[in-house]
Scaffold this motif. Sequence first.
Motif, PDB file in Angstrom:
ATOM      1  N   MET A   1       0.850  -1.190   0.000  1.00 36.39           N
ATOM      2  CA  MET A   1       0.000   0.000   0.000  1.00 36.39           C
ATOM      3  C   MET A   1       0.890   1.246   0.000  1.00 36.39           C
ATOM      4  N   LYS A   2       0.606   2.135  -0.913  1.00 35.33           N
ATOM      5  CA  LYS A   2       1.393   3.362  -1.063  1.00 35.33           C
ATOM      6  C   LYS A   2       0.523   4.558  -0.720  1.00 35.33           C
ATOM      7  N   VAL A   3       1.057   5.459   0.095  1.00 35.25           N
ATOM      8  CA  VAL A   3       0.347   6.679   0.462  1.00 35.25           C
ATOM      9  C   VAL A   3       1.174   7.866  -0.002  1.00 35.25           C
ATOM     10  N   ARG A   4       0.590   8.671  -0.851  1.00 31.92           N
ATOM     11  CA  ARG A   4       1.259   9.869  -1.377  1.00 31.92           C
ATOM     12  C   ARG A   4       0.549  11.100  -0.840  1.00 31.92           C
ATOM     13  N   VAL A   5       1.304  11.978  -0.195  1.00 28.27           N
ATOM     14  CA  VAL A   5       0.731  13.188   0.388  1.00 28.27           C
ATOM     15  C   VAL A   5       0.659  14.266  -0.694  1.00 28.27           C
ATOM     16  N   LEU A   6      -0.552  14.572  -1.127  1.00 28.23           N
ATOM     17  CA  LEU A   6      -0.747  15.615  -2.129  1.00 28.23           C
ATOM     18  C   LEU A   6      -0.799  16.992  -1.475  1.00 28.23           C
ATOM     19  N   GLY A   7      -1.374  17.043  -0.295  1.00 26.00           N
ATOM     20  CA  GLY A   7      -1.460  18.273   0.481  1.00 26.00           C
ATOM     21  C   GLY A   7      -1.724  17.924   1.930  1.00 26.00           C
ATOM     22  N   CYS A   8      -1.211  18.761   2.847  1.00 22.37           N
ATOM     23  CA  CYS A   8      -1.388  18.440   4.273  1.00 22.37           C
ATOM     24  C   CYS A   8      -1.313  19.691   5.129  1.00 22.37           C
ATOM     25  N   SER A   9      -1.518  20.848   4.534  1.00 25.36           N
ATOM     26  CA  SER A   9      -1.352  22.105   5.245  1.00 25.36           C
ATOM     27  C   SER A   9      -2.686  22.667   5.727  1.00 25.36           C
ATOM     28  N   ILE A  12      -2.660  27.730   2.284  1.00 28.85           N
ATOM     29  CA  ILE A  12      -2.052  27.626   0.961  1.00 28.85           C
ATOM     30  C   ILE A  12      -0.974  28.683   0.771  1.00 28.85           C
ATOM     31  N   ASN A  13       0.026  28.337  -0.010  1.00 25.35           N
ATOM     32  CA  ASN A  13       0.972  29.260  -0.621  1.00 25.35           C
ATOM     33  C   ASN A  13       1.779  28.434  -1.614  1.00 25.35           C
ATOM     34  N   ARG A  14       2.824  28.968  -2.191  1.00 27.33           N
ATOM     35  CA  ARG A  14       3.592  28.215  -3.181  1.00 27.33           C
ATOM     36  C   ARG A  14       4.124  26.924  -2.562  1.00 27.33           C
ATOM     37  N   ASP A  15       3.875  25.815  -3.247  1.00 29.15           N
ATOM     38  CA  ASP A  15       4.319  24.484  -2.826  1.00 29.15           C
ATOM     39  C   ASP A  15       3.636  23.992  -1.554  1.00 29.15           C
ATOM     40  N   VAL A  16       2.567  24.646  -1.135  1.00 28.88           N
ATOM     41  CA  VAL A  16       1.813  24.246   0.055  1.00 28.88           C
ATOM     42  C   VAL A  16       0.344  24.134  -0.337  1.00 28.88           C
ATOM     43  N   ALA A  17      -0.273  23.020   0.021  1.00 32.28           N
ATOM     44  CA  ALA A  17      -1.662  22.777  -0.382  1.00 32.28           C
ATOM     45  C   ALA A  17      -2.428  22.131   0.760  1.00 32.28           C
ATOM     46  N   THR A  18      -3.744  22.194   0.669  1.00 36.44           N
ATOM     47  CA  THR A  18      -4.572  21.636   1.737  1.00 36.44           C
ATOM     48  C   THR A  18      -4.807  20.142   1.538  1.00 36.44           C
ATOM     49  N   THR A  19      -5.415  19.545   2.524  1.00 34.89           N
ATOM     50  CA  THR A  19      -5.344  18.107   2.778  1.00 34.89           C
ATOM     51  C   THR A  19      -5.890  17.226   1.667  1.00 34.89           C
ATOM     52  N   SER A  20      -5.048  16.290   1.242  1.00 34.31           N
ATOM     53  CA  SER A  20      -5.459  15.196   0.373  1.00 34.31           C
ATOM     54  C   SER A  20      -4.360  14.145   0.341  1.00 34.31           C
ATOM     55  N   PHE A  21      -4.760  12.885   0.527  1.00 35.83           N
ATOM     56  CA  PHE A  21      -3.838  11.759   0.497  1.00 35.83           C
ATOM     57  C   PHE A  21      -4.283  10.791  -0.596  1.00 35.83           C
ATOM     58  N   VAL A  35      -4.941  18.055  -4.611  1.00 32.09           N
ATOM     59  CA  VAL A  35      -5.327  17.255  -5.776  1.00 32.09           C
ATOM     60  C   VAL A  35      -4.840  17.909  -7.069  1.00 32.09           C
ATOM     61  N   CYS A  36      -4.677  19.214  -7.051  1.00 33.08           N
ATOM     62  CA  CYS A  36      -4.244  19.931  -8.257  1.00 33.08           C
ATOM     63  C   CYS A  36      -2.848  19.530  -8.710  1.00 33.08           C
ATOM     64  N   ASP A  37      -2.073  18.846  -7.869  1.00 36.16           N
ATOM     65  CA  ASP A  37      -0.741  18.388  -8.268  1.00 36.16           C
ATOM     66  C   ASP A  37      -0.781  17.134  -9.125  1.00 36.16           C
ATOM     67  N   THR A  39      -1.600  14.764 -12.344  1.00 34.02           N
ATOM     68  CA  THR A  39      -1.795  14.905 -13.789  1.00 34.02           C
ATOM     69  C   THR A  39      -3.210  14.461 -14.140  1.00 34.02           C
ATOM     70  N   LEU A  40      -3.622  14.774 -15.343  1.00 34.26           N
ATOM     71  CA  LEU A  40      -4.948  14.369 -15.785  1.00 34.26           C
ATOM     72  C   LEU A  40      -5.068  12.850 -15.788  1.00 34.26           C
ATOM     73  N   ASP A  41      -4.041  12.142 -16.230  1.00 31.47           N
ATOM     74  CA  ASP A  41      -4.074  10.681 -16.225  1.00 31.47           C
ATOM     75  C   ASP A  41      -4.184  10.131 -14.802  1.00 31.47           C
ATOM     76  N   GLU A  42      -3.492  10.762 -13.853  1.00 36.08           N
ATOM     77  CA  GLU A  42      -3.584  10.321 -12.455  1.00 36.08           C
ATOM     78  C   GLU A  42      -4.983  10.563 -11.907  1.00 36.08           C
TER      79      GLU A  42
END
Length: 255
Positions: A1-9, A12-21, A35-37, A39-42
Amino acid sequence: MKVRVLGCSGGINRDVATTSFLVDDDILIDAGTGVCDLTLDEMRRIRHIFITHSHLDHIAAIPLLADTLFDELIARPLIVHAQAETIKALREHIFNWTIWPDFTKLPDAGNAVLKLEVMAAGDSLALSGRCVEMIRVSHAVPGAGYYVESAGRSFAFSGDTTTNDTFWAGLNKHASLDLLFIESAFADEDLELAKMAFHYCPQLLALDLPKLNHKTRVCISHLKPGCEQQIIRQCRSALPDWDIQQLKSGDIFQL
């Protein structure tokens, strides 16, 4: 199982995003601006979203995903799992044709691209070898955390919460816990604000974390931008016997 942190702040600001795993490549836990990080395929691979609560920083990407992936979702809808109160908030305040089109009825009610499914605390859902269990927490609105297990490995995420017993009791029912994502939104100097907003600060977290029977790695999320180092220092000082790590966007955990 792989967990990728997309946002955890907590903001917001540059390179900082709100919660999504992102769990593996098809499950989201919360859908904040991180989630905005993807790609469309992802994005196209996402099948299920588990929401902790209705606040904007945890749901902002849901309406945008439904719109962006509309054509692909006609054949296989995106499924959002959340407490009844959270589903109600999404229907009344987001998918209401004023803030956003109602994608639970598009292209038509019988073939909608978005499905909102109620999940209650204590419920669990098996998805391709992974089991996702909802656990009640304490927040300013009805909130939940999640315990996720696959092949004997597990992690938990508190969502937004403060002093409570339900989350810890829910985790203690399980035989093990390999990784804990827990919030500490404020520094101790903002103790009263943390209490008013139903968030942890380091001293409040230090009172609750010993309720956990599992000695595990602890990753701190939802830190307010600009206060990250202060909060982490205070967490480590208040919890010297725990392995405390600052969670950051882009972190990847292999369980």
